[in-house]
Enzyme design. Structure first.
Site, PDB file in Angstrom:
ATOM      1  N   ARG A   1       0.818  -1.218   0.000  1.00  0.00           N
ATOM      2  CA  ARG A   1       0.000   0.000   0.000  1.00  0.00           C
ATOM      3  C   ARG A   1       0.850   1.266   0.000  1.00  0.00           C
ATOM      4  NH1 ARG A   1      -3.379  -0.164   5.012  1.00  0.00           N
ATOM      5  NH2 ARG A   1      -1.516  -1.192   5.746  1.00  0.00           N
TER       6      ARG A   1
ATOM      7  N   ASN B   1      -6.207  -2.353   2.862  1.00  0.00           N
ATOM      8  CA  ASN B   1      -6.255  -3.794   3.065  1.00  0.00           C
ATOM      9  C   ASN B   1      -7.692  -4.243   3.260  1.00  0.00           C
ATOM     10  OD1 ASN B   1      -3.497  -4.238   2.936  1.00  0.00           O
ATOM     11  ND2 ASN B   1      -3.197  -4.186   5.142  1.00  0.00           N
TER      12      ASN B   1
END
Length: 88
Positions: free
Chosen positions: A18, A36
């Site tokens: 990320r 997530n």
């Protein structure tokens, strides 16, 4: 400009995925997010011109040096992102 949502599967959690996507997307001028998901995948959203979509998908596939992306699913979305790219 269109809005898109992505589901990224593979080794994408716990591997700086990320943060890497956020850094590269910000540098390229994209607005959106990455987060997530409980099933081990990552969700991303972006608002961009169709001409910039392929490059964003390339960023999602690249990830981090520790990640391994198996698949990127895409769908159009109603959620619009105007400013910045965040990790949620």
């Amino acid at each position: 400009m269109k809005n898109y949502r992505f589901k990224i599967t593979g080794k994408v959690q716990g591997v700086y995925y990320r943060v890497s996507v956020q850094k590269n997307a910000k540098a390229a001028g994209y607005s959106g997010y990455v987060k997530n998901m409980p099933d081990g995948s990552v969700e991303a959203g972006v608002t961009c011109h169709a001409s910039k979509l392929e490059y964003f998908i390339t960023l999602l596939k690249k990830g981090s040096q520790y990640s391994k992306v198996d698949a990127v699913e895409i769908e159009e979305s109603n959620e619009q992102f105007i400013e910045g790219f965040e990790v949620r």
